[in-house]
Design an enzyme around this catalytic site. Structure first.
Site, PDB file in Angstrom:
ATOM      1  N   HIS A  31       0.858  -1.187   0.000  1.00 20.40           N
ATOM      2  CA  HIS A  31       0.000   0.000   0.000  1.00 20.40           C
ATOM      3  C   HIS A  31       0.896   1.240   0.000  1.00 20.40           C
ATOM      4  CE1 HIS A  31       1.041   0.099   4.243  1.00 20.40           C
ATOM      5  NE2 HIS A  31       0.483  -1.079   4.444  1.00 20.40           N
ATOM      6  N   HIS A  34       3.977   1.328   2.260  1.00 22.36           N
ATOM      7  CA  HIS A  34       5.150   0.650   1.682  1.00 22.36           C
ATOM      8  C   HIS A  34       5.785   1.505   0.586  1.00 22.36           C
ATOM      9  CE1 HIS A  34       2.668  -3.043   2.925  1.00 22.36           C
ATOM     10  NE2 HIS A  34       3.767  -3.163   3.641  1.00 22.36           N
TER      11      HIS A  34
HETATM   12  P1  AMP Z   1       4.624  -5.148   6.558  1.00 24.90           P
HETATM   13  O1  AMP Z   1       4.451  -5.527   5.117  1.00 24.90           O
HETATM   14  O2  AMP Z   1       3.328  -4.865   7.252  1.00 24.90           O
HETATM   15  O3  AMP Z   1       5.520  -6.105   7.299  1.00 24.90           O
HETATM   16  O4  AMP Z   1       5.382  -3.754   6.560  1.00 24.90           O
HETATM   17  C1  AMP Z   1       6.614  -3.587   5.895  1.00 24.90           C
HETATM   18  C2  AMP Z   1       7.210  -2.271   6.333  1.00 24.90           C
HETATM   19  O5  AMP Z   1       6.323  -1.202   6.012  1.00 24.90           O
HETATM   20  C3  AMP Z   1       7.443  -2.204   7.869  1.00 24.90           C
HETATM   21  O6  AMP Z   1       8.675  -1.543   8.125  1.00 24.90           O
HETATM   22  C4  AMP Z   1       6.271  -1.382   8.333  1.00 24.90           C
HETATM   23  O7  AMP Z   1       6.521  -0.689   9.541  1.00 24.90           O
HETATM   24  C5  AMP Z   1       6.085  -0.420   7.169  1.00 24.90           C
HETATM   25  N1  AMP Z   1       4.725   0.112   7.166  1.00 24.90           N
HETATM   26  C6  AMP Z   1       3.564  -0.583   7.275  1.00 24.90           C
HETATM   27  N2  AMP Z   1       2.512   0.258   7.283  1.00 24.90           N
HETATM   28  C7  AMP Z   1       3.014   1.515   7.172  1.00 24.90           C
HETATM   29  C8  AMP Z   1       2.429   2.833   7.125  1.00 24.90           C
HETATM   30  N3  AMP Z   1       1.125   3.016   7.200  1.00 24.90           N
HETATM   31  N4  AMP Z   1       3.277   3.882   7.033  1.00 24.90           N
HETATM   32  C9  AMP Z   1       4.617   3.700   6.950  1.00 24.90           C
HETATM   33  N5  AMP Z   1       5.221   2.506   6.983  1.00 24.90           N
HETATM   34  C10 AMP Z   1       4.439   1.418   7.093  1.00 24.90           C
END
Ligand code: AMP
Length: 273
Positions: A31, A34
Site C-alpha cells: 500500500h 510501503h
Molecule cells: P509489513 O508488510 O506490514 O511487514 O510492513 C513492511 C514495512 O512497512 C514495515 O517496516 C512497516 O513498519 C512499514 N509500514 C507498514 N505500514 C506503514 C504505514 N502506514 N506507514 C509507513 N510505513 C508502514
C-alpha cells in the site's frame, strides 16, 4: 526489475547492481505506506531491493498466517512502477531449514506490549530480518515507525551484532481520515473501518492534550481509553524511545501506543512526540 526467488538468484541479481543499496522488507499486499519506504530508498540509493515474504515464524498459532492477504500480481506491478531494481520473493523453503538457530528478543523491550500480546512474535521478526539483511547487504534499510517496537528491536539487533547497515525510520502514512495504512485493513468491513478510526482519534486526542499542557500519562491514558471504549483494547501505553513506561510525556522522547481488536482484526497505531 529482476525477480529473485532464492538466495542464489538474489546473489546473482545483486552482482549486476553495484553501488549503494536501499532495502525495504515487506510482507506484501503493498500500500502507500510501503510505497513511501520504497520511494525513500529510491531517492537515497543507487539500487533498490524490496522483499516480499510472509514470514511464518512471526505468526503465533491461531493468528492470520494462512489468510494474510497475498497479492502477487499487483505487488509486482507496484514494485516495477516504483523503480525497484530487485524484488526478492522467496518461498518458505528458500528461507528456512529445520531446527535452526533463532534470534531471541531481549527481555526489556521484547516482552512488553506487542511482545506480551504476541509472545515469540519478535523472535520471528528478528530472525527473518537478520536473514534478509545478511542476504541483501543493504547500505540502508527502511522500516516504518508504525511498528515502533519492531523498529526499536531491529535497531538494537543491528547495534548488538555490529551489523553494517543504517536503519532508516519512516513516518506512518495515513488515510485522509486518519486511519494508519495497514495490509490488515482489508479485513475490515465498512462498519469496522469506521470503528477503527477510534485508534487514530485517541492518538490525536493525546497529542491535543499534550499541546494543552496535560502531560500526565495517567490522565492521557484514561482519556484515550474512553475514546477507545467500544473496542476490545489490548493496551494503551506511554513510553520513551527505549520503551520504558513514562509517568509524564517528555517532548522529543515519547511514543504513545495503542493496540485494539476491531471485530477479529487486530490493529496497532502510535504517535511519536
Ligand atoms: P509489513 O508488510 O506490514 O511487514 O510492513 C513492511 C514495512 O512497512 C514495515 O517496516 C512497516 O513498519 C512499514 N509500514 C507498514 N505500514 C506503514 C504505514 N502506514 N506507514 C509507513 N510505513 C508502514
Amino acid at each position: 526489475m529482476i525477480i529473485a526467488r532464492s538466495a542464489q538468484e538474489l546473489e546473482d541479481a545483486l552482482k549486476t547492481r553495484p553501488g549503494s543499496r536501499g532495502f525495504v522488507p515487506t510482507m506484501g499486499a503493498l500500500h502507500i505506506g510501503h510505497r513511501t519506504l520504497i520511494d525513500a530508498a529510491r531517492r537515497e540509493n543507487e539500487c533498490v531491493v524490496v522483499s516480499i515474504f510472509v514470514n511464518p515464524t512471526q505468526f503465533l498459532p491461531g493468528e492470520d498466517l494462512s489468510k494474510y492477504p497475498r497479492r502477487e500480481e499487483a505487488d509486482f506491478k507496484i514494485c516495477e512502477l516504483s523503480g525497484v531494481d530487485i524484488l526478492f520473493y522467496p518461498d518458505v523453503s528458500a528461507m528456512y531449514t529445520a531446527d535452526e538457530i533463532r534470534i531471541t528478543a531481549p527481555d526489556v523491550r521484547g516482552f512488553i506490549l506487542e511482545g506480551a500480546s504476541r509472545p515469540g512474535h519478535f523472535d520471528g521478526v528478528l530472525t527473518v530480518v537478520m536473514k534478509l539483511l545478511n542476504l541483501v547487504h543493504p547500505t540502508r534499510a527502511y522500516f516504518g515507525k508504525k511498528d515502533a517496537q519492531q523498529l526499536a528491536l531491529i535497531t538494537q539487533m543491528v547495534h548488538n551484532f555490529f551489523m553494517d547497515v543504517e536503519i532508516v525510520p519512516m513516518d506512518t502514512v495515513r488515510e485522509n481520515d486518519g486511519l494508519a495504512l495497514s495490509s490488515r485493513n482489508v479485513y475490515l468491513s465498512s462498519e469496522e473501518r469506521q470503528e477503527a478510526l477510534k485508534l487514530s482519534a485517541a492518538l490525536k486526542h493525546a497529542t491535543k492534550m499534550v499541546m494543552q499542557g496535560n502531560v500526565k500519562s495517567f490522565t492521557i491514558q484514561s482519556a484515550m481509553e474512553e475514546i477507545l471504549a467500544p473496542l476490545d483494547v489490548e493496551y494503551v501505553a506511554i513510553v520513551n524511545r527505549a520503551f520504558q513506561s513514562l509517568n509524564e510525556v517528555v517532548i522529543g522522547d515519547t511514543i504513545v501506543l495503542v493496540a485494539a481488536r476491531v471485530g477479529t482484526t487486530r490493529l496497532i497505531d502510535n504517535v511519536w512526540m
